[in-house]
Design a protein around this motif. Structure first.
Motif, PDB file in Angstrom:
ATOM      1  N   LEU A 181       8.771  -9.465  -4.769  1.00 35.84           N
ATOM      2  CA  LEU A 181       9.099 -10.407  -3.687  1.00 35.84           C
ATOM      3  C   LEU A 181      10.281 -10.549  -3.280  1.00 35.84           C
ATOM      4  N   SER A 182      10.306 -10.709  -1.724  1.00 33.41           N
ATOM      5  CA  SER A 182      11.765 -10.761  -1.428  1.00 33.41           C
ATOM      6  C   SER A 182      11.670 -11.822  -0.270  1.00 33.41           C
ATOM      7  N   LEU A 183      12.648 -12.753  -0.168  1.00 31.95           N
ATOM      8  CA  LEU A 183      12.460 -14.016   0.796  1.00 31.95           C
ATOM      9  C   LEU A 183      13.635 -13.818   1.756  1.00 31.95           C
ATOM     10  N   THR A 184      13.491 -13.651   2.884  1.00 33.97           N
ATOM     11  CA  THR A 184      14.733 -13.546   3.868  1.00 33.97           C
ATOM     12  C   THR A 184      14.457 -14.880   4.826  1.00 33.97           C
ATOM     13  N   PHE A 185      15.661 -15.471   4.971  1.00 34.93           N
ATOM     14  CA  PHE A 185      15.473 -16.698   5.740  1.00 34.93           C
ATOM     15  C   PHE A 185      16.815 -17.029   6.463  1.00 34.93           C
ATOM     16  N   ASP A 186      16.723 -17.883   7.667  1.00 33.71           N
ATOM     17  CA  ASP A 186      17.704 -18.138   8.306  1.00 33.71           C
ATOM     18  C   ASP A 186      18.703 -19.472   7.724  1.00 33.71           C
ATOM     19  N   LEU A 220       8.639 -13.494   4.071  1.00 31.89           N
ATOM     20  CA  LEU A 220       8.303 -12.914   2.718  1.00 31.89           C
ATOM     21  C   LEU A 220       7.928 -11.474   2.685  1.00 31.89           C
ATOM     22  N   GLY A 221       8.733 -10.747   1.999  1.00 33.87           N
ATOM     23  CA  GLY A 221       8.452  -9.316   1.854  1.00 33.87           C
ATOM     24  C   GLY A 221       7.664  -9.120   0.573  1.00 33.87           C
ATOM     25  N   ILE A 222       6.344  -8.398   0.582  1.00 33.70           N
ATOM     26  CA  ILE A 222       5.647  -8.318  -0.719  1.00 33.70           C
ATOM     27  C   ILE A 222       5.727  -6.462  -1.145  1.00 33.70           C
ATOM     28  N   GLY A 223       6.085  -6.422  -1.981  1.00 34.34           N
ATOM     29  CA  GLY A 223       5.983  -4.929  -2.564  1.00 34.34           C
ATOM     30  C   GLY A 223       4.746  -4.452  -3.340  1.00 34.34           C
ATOM     31  N   ARG A 224       4.892  -3.202  -3.967  1.00 35.10           N
ATOM     32  CA  ARG A 224       3.681  -2.643  -4.680  1.00 35.10           C
ATOM     33  C   ARG A 224       3.437  -3.310  -5.802  1.00 35.10           C
ATOM     34  N   LEU A 225       2.388  -3.275  -6.140  1.00 33.66           N
ATOM     35  CA  LEU A 225       1.934  -3.886  -7.517  1.00 33.66           C
ATOM     36  C   LEU A 225       2.031  -2.673  -8.656  1.00 33.66           C
ATOM     37  N   THR A 226       2.738  -3.015  -9.702  1.00 29.92           N
ATOM     38  CA  THR A 226       2.897  -2.009 -10.646  1.00 29.92           C
ATOM     39  C   THR A 226       2.577  -2.712 -12.049  1.00 29.92           C
ATOM     40  N   ASP A 227       2.646  -1.886 -13.012  1.00 31.34           N
ATOM     41  CA  ASP A 227       2.598  -2.527 -14.299  1.00 31.34           C
ATOM     42  C   ASP A 227       4.048  -2.524 -15.308  1.00 31.34           C
ATOM     43  N   ARG A 228       4.412  -3.345 -15.565  1.00 28.92           N
ATOM     44  CA  ARG A 228       5.810  -3.304 -16.605  1.00 28.92           C
ATOM     45  C   ARG A 228       5.596  -3.730 -17.977  1.00 28.92           C
ATOM     46  N   ALA A 229       6.262  -3.009 -18.737  1.00 29.28           N
ATOM     47  CA  ALA A 229       6.380  -3.209 -20.296  1.00 29.28           C
ATOM     48  C   ALA A 229       7.157  -4.630 -20.564  1.00 29.28           C
ATOM     49  N   VAL A 230       6.558  -5.542 -21.215  1.00 26.31           N
ATOM     50  CA  VAL A 230       7.106  -6.968 -21.419  1.00 26.31           C
ATOM     51  C   VAL A 230       6.899  -7.219 -22.937  1.00 26.31           C
ATOM     52  N   ARG A 231       7.763  -7.942 -23.458  1.00 22.05           N
ATOM     53  CA  ARG A 231       7.429  -8.678 -24.929  1.00 22.05           C
ATOM     54  C   ARG A 231       6.628  -9.711 -24.525  1.00 22.05           C
ATOM     55  N   LEU A 256       0.787  -1.414   0.026  1.00 25.61           N
ATOM     56  CA  LEU A 256      -0.077   0.057  -0.169  1.00 25.61           C
ATOM     57  C   LEU A 256       0.906   1.318   0.048  1.00 25.61           C
ATOM     58  N   THR A 257       2.115   1.022  -0.053  1.00 29.36           N
ATOM     59  CA  THR A 257       3.206   2.165   0.006  1.00 29.36           C
ATOM     60  C   THR A 257       3.736   2.193  -1.461  1.00 29.36           C
ATOM     61  N   ARG A 258       4.447   3.284  -1.733  1.00 33.35           N
ATOM     62  CA  ARG A 258       5.319   3.508  -2.974  1.00 33.35           C
ATOM     63  C   ARG A 258       6.601   2.419  -3.074  1.00 33.35           C
ATOM     64  N   VAL A 259       6.816   1.658  -2.255  1.00 34.84           N
ATOM     65  CA  VAL A 259       7.969   0.676  -2.344  1.00 34.84           C
ATOM     66  C   VAL A 259       7.654  -0.370  -2.798  1.00 34.84           C
ATOM     67  N   GLU A 260       8.718  -0.690  -4.033  1.00 34.34           N
ATOM     68  CA  GLU A 260       8.484  -1.645  -4.836  1.00 34.34           C
ATOM     69  C   GLU A 260       9.079  -3.008  -4.194  1.00 34.34           C
ATOM     70  N   HIS A 261      10.296  -2.804  -3.888  1.00 33.01           N
ATOM     71  CA  HIS A 261      11.049  -4.015  -3.389  1.00 33.01           C
ATOM     72  C   HIS A 261      11.666  -3.396  -2.144  1.00 33.01           C
ATOM     73  N   PHE A 262      11.727  -4.458  -0.987  1.00 32.12           N
ATOM     74  CA  PHE A 262      12.519  -4.178   0.206  1.00 32.12           C
ATOM     75  C   PHE A 262      13.336  -5.352   0.667  1.00 32.12           C
ATOM     76  N   THR A 263      14.216  -5.276   1.434  1.00 33.24           N
ATOM     77  CA  THR A 263      14.692  -6.496   2.386  1.00 33.24           C
ATOM     78  C   THR A 263      14.178  -6.512   3.807  1.00 33.24           C
ATOM     79  N   PRO A 264      13.308  -7.508   4.028  1.00 32.11           N
ATOM     80  CA  PRO A 264      12.700  -7.606   5.550  1.00 32.11           C
ATOM     81  C   PRO A 264      13.608  -8.208   6.277  1.00 32.11           C
ATOM     82  N   ILE A 265      13.676  -7.914   7.545  1.00 31.87           N
ATOM     83  CA  ILE A 265      14.899  -8.404   8.572  1.00 31.87           C
ATOM     84  C   ILE A 265      14.246  -9.364   9.470  1.00 31.87           C
ATOM     85  N   LEU A 266      14.652 -10.518   9.788  1.00 29.77           N
ATOM     86  CA  LEU A 266      14.179 -11.437  10.545  1.00 29.77           C
ATOM     87  C   LEU A 266      14.229 -11.102  11.917  1.00 29.77           C
ATOM     88  N   ASN A 267      13.281 -11.477  12.938  1.00 28.41           N
ATOM     89  CA  ASN A 267      13.206 -11.448  14.270  1.00 28.41           C
ATOM     90  C   ASN A 267      13.275 -12.672  14.878  1.00 28.41           C
TER      91      ASN A 267
END
Length: 86
Positions: free
Chosen positions: A56-61, A31-42, A13-24
């Motif tokens: 999507l970003s996956l942080t794991f131990d 699993l980090g989920i960023g903003r949905l955007t439209d991309r031009a592809v062939r 729900l923010t402007r963030v498209e990618h990020f690296t979540p930190i484990l606690n």
């Protein structure tokens, strides 16, 4: 949080498209989920079209799981989202 093993962090729900979540502790995966955007592809015909894209970003131990199985989990999530696994 107590007893957690896997968590999802959504910044869609923010402007963030990618990020690296930190484990606690005691999490082993996040699993980090960023903003949905439209991309031009062939497409298959070579024409350019817009398609939805979500970062999507996956942080794991690494003490709990190796990189290859973790990548397999992320691949499966992507396939399910894309409808490939159906």
């Amino acid at each position: 949080m107590t007893g957690g093993t896997f968590c999802v962090s959504n910044l869609g729900l923010t402007r963030v498209e990618h990020f690296t979540p930190i484990l606690n502790a005691p999490q082993i995966g996040l699993l980090g989920i960023g903003r949905l955007t439209d991309r031009a592809v062939r497409n298959d015909a070579g024409a350019v079209e817009l398609r939805p894209f979500v970062g999507l970003s996956l942080t794991f131990d690494h003490r709990a799981i190796d990189g290859a199985p973790a990548a397999d989990v992320l691949t499966t999530i992507c396939e399910e989202i894309e409808g490939i696994g159906s």
